[in-house]
Design a protein around this motif. Structure first.
Motif, mmCIF file in Angstrom:
data_model
loop_
_atom_site.group_PDB
_atom_site.id
_atom_site.type_symbol
_atom_site.label_atom_id
_atom_site.label_comp_id
_atom_site.label_asym_id
_atom_site.label_seq_id
_atom_site.Cartn_x
_atom_site.Cartn_y
_atom_site.Cartn_z
ATOM 1 N N LEU A 172 -4.005 -2.346 0.279
ATOM 2 C CA LEU A 172 -3.217 -1.867 1.414
ATOM 3 C C LEU A 172 -1.805 -2.443 1.378
ATOM 4 O O LEU A 172 -0.820 -1.721 1.560
ATOM 5 C CB LEU A 172 -3.906 -2.235 2.724
ATOM 6 C CG LEU A 172 -3.193 -1.808 3.999
ATOM 7 C CD1 LEU A 172 -3.104 -0.289 4.079
ATOM 8 C CD2 LEU A 172 -3.906 -2.361 5.214
ATOM 9 N N LEU A 173 -1.688 -3.732 1.123
ATOM 10 C CA LEU A 173 -0.366 -4.350 1.060
ATOM 11 C C LEU A 173 0.442 -3.811 -0.120
ATOM 12 O O LEU A 173 1.660 -3.624 -0.005
ATOM 13 C CB LEU A 173 -0.500 -5.873 0.980
ATOM 14 C CG LEU A 173 -1.035 -6.530 2.259
ATOM 15 C CD1 LEU A 173 -1.316 -8.006 2.015
ATOM 16 C CD2 LEU A 173 -0.088 -6.331 3.423
ATOM 17 N N ASP A 174 -0.206 -3.533 -1.259
ATOM 18 C CA ASP A 174 0.497 -2.927 -2.393
ATOM 19 C C ASP A 174 1.023 -1.540 -2.034
ATOM 20 O O ASP A 174 2.145 -1.178 -2.387
ATOM 21 C CB ASP A 174 -0.415 -2.833 -3.617
ATOM 22 C CG ASP A 174 -0.606 -4.166 -4.323
ATOM 23 O OD1 ASP A 174 0.155 -5.118 -4.041
ATOM 24 O OD2 ASP A 174 -1.534 -4.255 -5.156
ATOM 25 N N ASP A 175 0.202 -0.743 -1.325
ATOM 26 C CA ASP A 175 0.620 0.598 -0.908
ATOM 27 C C ASP A 175 1.809 0.533 0.059
ATOM 28 O O ASP A 175 2.761 1.307 -0.051
ATOM 29 C CB ASP A 175 -0.540 1.346 -0.238
ATOM 30 C CG ASP A 175 -1.663 1.682 -1.201
ATOM 31 O OD1 ASP A 175 -1.466 1.565 -2.435
ATOM 32 O OD2 ASP A 175 -2.758 2.040 -0.712
ATOM 33 N N ILE A 176 1.742 -0.391 1.012
ATOM 34 C CA ILE A 176 2.836 -0.543 1.968
ATOM 35 C C ILE A 176 4.113 -0.965 1.249
ATOM 36 O O ILE A 176 5.202 -0.454 1.531
ATOM 37 C CB ILE A 176 2.450 -1.562 3.066
ATOM 38 C CG1 ILE A 176 1.344 -0.988 3.944
ATOM 39 C CG2 ILE A 176 3.658 -1.962 3.902
ATOM 40 C CD1 ILE A 176 0.707 -1.993 4.886
ATOM 41 N N ALA A 177 3.992 -1.893 0.299
ATOM 42 C CA ALA A 177 5.168 -2.361 -0.448
ATOM 43 C C ALA A 177 5.774 -1.236 -1.287
ATOM 44 O O ALA A 177 7.000 -1.093 -1.354
ATOM 45 C CB ALA A 177 4.787 -3.540 -1.344
#
Length: 165
Positions: free
Chosen positions: A102-107
């Motif tokens: 999720l954090l990779d997608d947001i970044a």
């Protein structure tokens, strides 16, 4: 007597600080990544008071976090008197993986948004067709590993149109 267990499904150590009801001083517990720590023993209403102090910052009940993937990254999880659930290493591993994805997608989405902003600022004065490529790399770390390509965003603009990614 109830026991408040806190689980850390993130990839960083968490310092958990709280003040128990009727106590003058804060208590501090270091919770390593992927671990569960019993932070308080007392009445259920005292445990719930400690939970309320941290719910405003995103702490969730352990069983609710397992029920569906969140749209937001999950920080700390808690359970009261259900220690066996919070020690489920497969569930904690899955939560850590979901958080990371999720954090990779947001970044990635934020980098693409920033690339469009850079392109718009650089081409505001020009009317001809332009193109801009933005590459994002992770710097080499202290162990002298090579830099790693994270994402490349191609932004192009046709004459008379605003940039789009």
């Amino acid at each position: 007597m109830a026991v408040l267990n806190i689980t850390n499904p993130t990839f960083q150590e968490w310092i958990f600080v709280f003040r128990a009801p009727e106590q003058r001083h804060n208590q501090r517990h270091d919770i390593p990544s992927g671990s569960t720590v019993a932070v308080f023993s007392g009445a259920v209403d005292e445990c719930e008071a400690i939970v309320r102090q941290h719910e405003v910052y995103g702490m969730k009940k352990f069983t609710h976090a397992l029920s569906k993937r969140s749209e937001h990254a999950i920080g700390l999880l808690y359970s009261i008197d259900k220690d066996e659930m919070t020690r489920d290493s497969a569930a904690i591993t899955q939560l850590r993986k979901d958080n990371n994805e999720l954090l990779d997608d947001i970044a990635a989405a934020e980098r693409a948004r920033q690339a469009v902003g850079v392109a718009a600022a650089n081409t505001r004065e020009r009317t001809e067709e332009t193109s801009l490529e933005v590459s994002v790399t992770r710097e080499a770390d202290a162990n002298n590993r090579n830099a790693e390509l994270i994402q490349t965003v191609q932004v192009s603009r046709k004459p008379g149109r605003p940039p789009k990614g």
